[in-house]
Design a protein around this motif. Structure first.
Motif, PDB file in Angstrom:
ATOM      1  N   ALA A  67       0.848  -1.069  -0.015  1.00 10.90           N
ATOM      2  CA  ALA A  67       0.169  -0.244  -0.179  1.00 10.90           C
ATOM      3  C   ALA A  67       0.603   1.203   0.409  1.00 10.90           C
ATOM      4  N   ALA A  71       1.286   4.252  -2.576  1.00 12.15           N
ATOM      5  CA  ALA A  71       1.050   5.857  -2.376  1.00 12.15           C
ATOM      6  C   ALA A  71       2.503   6.475  -2.634  1.00 12.15           C
ATOM      7  N   GLN A 114      -0.207  11.063   1.621  1.00 15.40           N
ATOM      8  CA  GLN A 114      -0.414   9.932   0.452  1.00 15.40           C
ATOM      9  C   GLN A 114      -0.510   9.394   1.930  1.00 15.40           C
ATOM     10  N   ALA A 117      -3.257   8.081   4.062  1.00 16.91           N
ATOM     11  CA  ALA A 117      -4.702   8.230   2.715  1.00 16.91           C
ATOM     12  C   ALA A 117      -4.351   5.943   2.787  1.00 16.91           C
ATOM     13  N   ALA A 118      -3.896   6.068   2.433  1.00 16.22           N
ATOM     14  CA  ALA A 118      -3.226   4.716   2.247  1.00 16.22           C
ATOM     15  C   ALA A 118      -3.219   3.444   3.577  1.00 16.22           C
ATOM     16  N   THR A 119      -2.619   4.117   4.868  1.00 14.90           N
ATOM     17  CA  THR A 119      -2.773   2.811   5.774  1.00 14.90           C
ATOM     18  C   THR A 119      -4.697   3.125   6.676  1.00 14.90           C
ATOM     19  N   SER A 120      -5.096   3.947   6.105  1.00 15.79           N
ATOM     20  CA  SER A 120      -6.346   4.470   6.816  1.00 15.79           C
ATOM     21  C   SER A 120      -7.288   3.855   5.870  1.00 15.79           C
ATOM     22  N   ARG A 121      -6.849   3.157   4.963  1.00 11.24           N
ATOM     23  CA  ARG A 121      -7.304   2.048   3.752  1.00 11.24           C
ATOM     24  C   ARG A 121      -7.653   0.922   4.655  1.00 11.24           C
ATOM     25  N   LEU A 122      -6.363   0.519   5.392  1.00  7.76           N
ATOM     26  CA  LEU A 122      -6.451  -0.352   5.488  1.00  7.76           C
ATOM     27  C   LEU A 122      -6.375  -0.564   7.083  1.00  7.76           C
ATOM     28  N   GLY A 123      -7.253   0.109   7.498  1.00  2.00           N
ATOM     29  CA  GLY A 123      -7.689   0.714   9.198  1.00  2.00           C
ATOM     30  C   GLY A 123      -6.335   0.995  10.565  1.00  2.00           C
TER      31      GLY A 123
END
Length: 187
Positions: A67, A71, A114, A117-123
């Protein structure tokens, strides 16, 4: 039998080159005798945090790395300078002594956005406080008199560089240095 996955205390950061770690390390060695902080950061552990992830199953590291690669792909390096001194916490008894970041800080902030944003998509959760890039030098002032930042050169420059990667660090409590690179992702 309990089969919980192995976890690690992880965070994502911009690493410093050895030359800057050494320069800052020399400054800390010169000041640790008269600046009474409980803990000074080992020069090899100095970095700019982008996001603290906390206890994370290590089996998630490959997904996290992928991820992050996606990103920051093509982000490129950008010039930064390690400059100045400041504190967090009560001025008379600060919890953190830090050095600041100058240069293209807006690019660093874009990198932070960036990454998060990528880590938030992973929870992973964002911190509530605003992002303030810095490098921690020492923790927990324990002097007998009030701390006085005015006694230091708050405009000191430790040097410039252009970061070319972000890393996932794993904290290894009780070790010196205590941060271990788990993955390096090129910008």
């Amino acid at each position: 039998m309990d089969q919980r996955p192995e976890t690690g205390r992880l965070f994502i950061a911009v690493p410093l080159p050895d030359s800057l770690q050494n320069t800052i390390g020399e400054w800390t060695r010169e000041h640790l005798g008269h600046l009474q902080f409980r803990k000074w950061v080992h020069p090899a552990d100095m970095h700019i945090t982008l996001q603290f992830l906390g206890d994370t199953p290590l089996q998630k590291v490959p997904e996290l790395s992928e991820a992050l690669r996606h990103a920051v792909k093509g982000f490129g390096s950008f010039p930064l300078e390690v400059r100045g001194l400041g504190t967090f916490g009560r001025p008379a008894v600060p919890s953190i002594l830090w050095t600041g970041i100058d240069g293209q800080v807006s690019r660093l902030t874009d990198l932070y956005k960036q990454v998060t944003a990528a880590t938030s998509r992973l929870g992973f959760q964002l911190e509530e406080r605003p992002y303030k890039p810095h490098i921690t030098l020492a923790r927990s002032y324990q002097g007998e008199s009030s701390f006085n930042l005015k006694g230091l050169d708050s405009t000191v420059s430790f040097g410039e560089w252009s970061p070319d990667s972000v890393v996932i660090y794993r904290t290894r409590m009780g070790r010196t240095p205590m941060y271990e690179v788990t993955q390096r992702i090129m910008l």
